[in-house]
Design a protein around this motif. Sequence first.
Motif, PDB file in Angstrom:
ATOM      1  N   SER A  53      25.909  23.339  46.225  1.00  0.00           N
ATOM      2  CA  SER A  53      27.327  23.023  46.085  1.00  0.00           C
ATOM      3  C   SER A  53      27.803  22.941  44.636  1.00  0.00           C
ATOM      4  O   SER A  53      27.201  22.262  43.801  1.00  0.00           O
ATOM      5  CB  SER A  53      27.603  21.681  46.775  1.00  0.00           C
ATOM      6  OG  SER A  53      28.884  21.198  46.444  1.00  0.00           O
ATOM      7  N   THR A  55      30.524  21.472  44.000  1.00  0.00           N
ATOM      8  CA  THR A  55      31.094  20.127  43.953  1.00  0.00           C
ATOM      9  C   THR A  55      30.054  19.112  43.489  1.00  0.00           C
ATOM     10  O   THR A  55      30.330  18.236  42.660  1.00  0.00           O
ATOM     11  CB  THR A  55      31.630  19.720  45.336  1.00  0.00           C
ATOM     12  OG1 THR A  55      32.612  20.665  45.763  1.00  0.00           O
ATOM     13  CG2 THR A  55      32.259  18.336  45.303  1.00  0.00           C
ATOM     14  N   VAL A  56      28.853  19.201  44.012  1.00  0.00           N
ATOM     15  CA  VAL A  56      27.787  18.264  43.663  1.00  0.00           C
ATOM     16  C   VAL A  56      27.158  18.617  42.309  1.00  0.00           C
ATOM     17  O   VAL A  56      26.568  17.758  41.650  1.00  0.00           O
ATOM     18  CB  VAL A  56      26.708  18.235  44.768  1.00  0.00           C
ATOM     19  CG1 VAL A  56      25.669  17.151  44.507  1.00  0.00           C
ATOM     20  CG2 VAL A  56      27.346  18.011  46.137  1.00  0.00           C
ATOM     21  N   SER A  83      27.271  25.443  49.130  1.00  0.00           N
ATOM     22  CA  SER A  83      26.385  24.652  49.992  1.00  0.00           C
ATOM     23  C   SER A  83      25.538  25.520  50.913  1.00  0.00           C
ATOM     24  O   SER A  83      24.327  25.307  51.053  1.00  0.00           O
ATOM     25  CB  SER A  83      27.216  23.663  50.823  1.00  0.00           C
ATOM     26  OG  SER A  83      27.891  22.745  50.001  1.00  0.00           O
ATOM     27  N   SER A 101      28.061  19.763  49.815  1.00  0.00           N
ATOM     28  CA  SER A 101      29.287  18.989  50.015  1.00  0.00           C
ATOM     29  C   SER A 101      29.638  18.912  51.494  1.00  0.00           C
ATOM     30  O   SER A 101      30.762  18.583  51.861  1.00  0.00           O
ATOM     31  CB  SER A 101      30.447  19.606  49.221  1.00  0.00           C
ATOM     32  OG  SER A 101      30.649  20.958  49.586  1.00  0.00           O
ATOM     33  N   ASP A 127      33.715  11.855  47.402  1.00  0.00           N
ATOM     34  CA  ASP A 127      34.594  12.824  46.743  1.00  0.00           C
ATOM     35  C   ASP A 127      35.930  12.848  47.472  1.00  0.00           C
ATOM     36  O   ASP A 127      36.006  12.510  48.656  1.00  0.00           O
ATOM     37  CB  ASP A 127      33.953  14.217  46.772  1.00  0.00           C
ATOM     38  CG  ASP A 127      34.872  15.316  46.264  1.00  0.00           C
ATOM     39  OD1 ASP A 127      35.609  15.064  45.286  1.00  0.00           O
ATOM     40  OD2 ASP A 127      34.856  16.414  46.840  1.00  0.00           O
ATOM     41  N   THR A 184      33.030  22.681  50.627  1.00  0.00           N
ATOM     42  CA  THR A 184      34.401  22.225  50.416  1.00  0.00           C
ATOM     43  C   THR A 184      35.377  23.083  51.219  1.00  0.00           C
ATOM     44  O   THR A 184      36.341  22.566  51.800  1.00  0.00           O
ATOM     45  CB  THR A 184      34.757  22.287  48.917  1.00  0.00           C
ATOM     46  OG1 THR A 184      33.878  21.398  48.207  1.00  0.00           O
ATOM     47  CG2 THR A 184      36.196  21.873  48.665  1.00  0.00           C
ATOM     48  N   GLY A 227      36.742  19.970  44.355  1.00  0.00           N
ATOM     49  CA  GLY A 227      36.298  18.587  44.258  1.00  0.00           C
ATOM     50  C   GLY A 227      37.008  17.809  43.163  1.00  0.00           C
ATOM     51  O   GLY A 227      37.448  18.358  42.152  1.00  0.00           O
ATOM     52  N   ILE A 271      29.381  13.329  49.582  1.00  0.00           N
ATOM     53  CA  ILE A 271      28.654  14.529  49.168  1.00  0.00           C
ATOM     54  C   ILE A 271      27.169  14.180  49.118  1.00  0.00           C
ATOM     55  O   ILE A 271      26.791  13.014  49.004  1.00  0.00           O
ATOM     56  CB  ILE A 271      29.149  15.073  47.817  1.00  0.00           C
ATOM     57  CG1 ILE A 271      29.115  13.984  46.734  1.00  0.00           C
ATOM     58  CG2 ILE A 271      30.552  15.637  47.977  1.00  0.00           C
ATOM     59  CD1 ILE A 271      29.550  14.484  45.356  1.00  0.00           C
ATOM     60  N   TYR A 306      33.272  11.153  40.223  1.00  0.00           N
ATOM     61  CA  TYR A 306      33.138  10.810  41.631  1.00  0.00           C
ATOM     62  C   TYR A 306      33.062   9.300  41.820  1.00  0.00           C
ATOM     63  O   TYR A 306      33.118   8.537  40.857  1.00  0.00           O
ATOM     64  CB  TYR A 306      31.931  11.519  42.244  1.00  0.00           C
ATOM     65  CG  TYR A 306      32.116  13.016  42.321  1.00  0.00           C
ATOM     66  CD1 TYR A 306      33.197  13.565  43.015  1.00  0.00           C
ATOM     67  CD2 TYR A 306      31.254  13.896  41.664  1.00  0.00           C
ATOM     68  CE1 TYR A 306      33.396  14.939  43.067  1.00  0.00           C
ATOM     69  CE2 TYR A 306      31.447  15.267  41.712  1.00  0.00           C
ATOM     70  CZ  TYR A 306      32.518  15.781  42.410  1.00  0.00           C
ATOM     71  OH  TYR A 306      32.719  17.138  42.457  1.00  0.00           O
TER      72      TYR A 306
END
Length: 322
Positions: A53, A55-56, A83, A101, A127, A184, A227, A271, A306
């Motif tokens: 991810s 996002t992560v 992801s 995520s 998140d 996401t 994110g 997440i 986050y």
Amino acid sequence: MFNSWLRKGSIILTAFILLFSLAACGTESEEQPANQGSNEGNELSGEINIDGSSTVFPVSQAVAEEFMAIHDDVMVTVNLSGSSNGFKALIAGEIQIADASRQIKDKEVDALKAEGQEAVEMPVAFDGITVVINPENDWATEMTVDELKKIWEVGSTVENWSDVNPEWPNEPIKLYGPGTASGTFEYFTGAINGTKNESREDYTPSEDDNVLVTGVSGDKYAMGYFGFSYYVENQDKLNAVSIKVDESAAAVAPTVETIKDGTYKPLSRPIYIYPVKSALEKKEIQEFLKYYMSEEGQALAEEVGYVALPAEMYAENLSLLP
């Protein structure tokens, strides 16, 4: 940002001080046993590979940099590919930890079992998926879930901003969003469109959220989502849209507070990271995960934008280690 070079510098300085101290002590140092505990961090070595991810990614990257500053002989590589692609790499045995995520799917669990493996779910932060617009956009600062669905659903006929609200400009909407491999993308489509992974296709997709930031920040009539961390990092060139669950509700902006207390609906979510269970036997991975869940790791999650989880959730993650 994470002062890795400062920590490495302090490690080198400490090494020189220790060297001169031992020299001054002469043969006395040979008569005393070494303090094994103080050198425990330097005994770790190996490689840790992480992917998944975007996002992560900021959290895992921050933790990796700080961990390597402490443990010089451990190399932690963090990549981002979405992801779903992270889980594919985990199944293929190419990585030991997947950033995600979204939660792992049954078919991915089965694919891991077929390889004699098992993933361990560890939530790492909260998140809030953030809908962003260009700072020059002064008309869509608040939007309802229905308005977002009207824009993003399959078969959407929205082409101009005025198609959403006749009071808005009669100018084309330029849309940017995560690719279909992104957790996401899956969460947003489920929360906004009502069905996961179903979305209009005529938008600019990317698994790299920095590409989305660039697209929206460079076009007055653009809109995108990703994110919360990427919004926090780019607040000087993006505005966040406040979301209303319906016309009668108050609009809520994404903030640490609203994500933490759940009032930022429906786009708040946890997440995760997913280490493969067999890798947990390795000392370097055990220590990396302990650091990830430590107070230092939690602080890094907040530093990159986050929201830290309740302490008991990190303790539960640690209880899964051998």
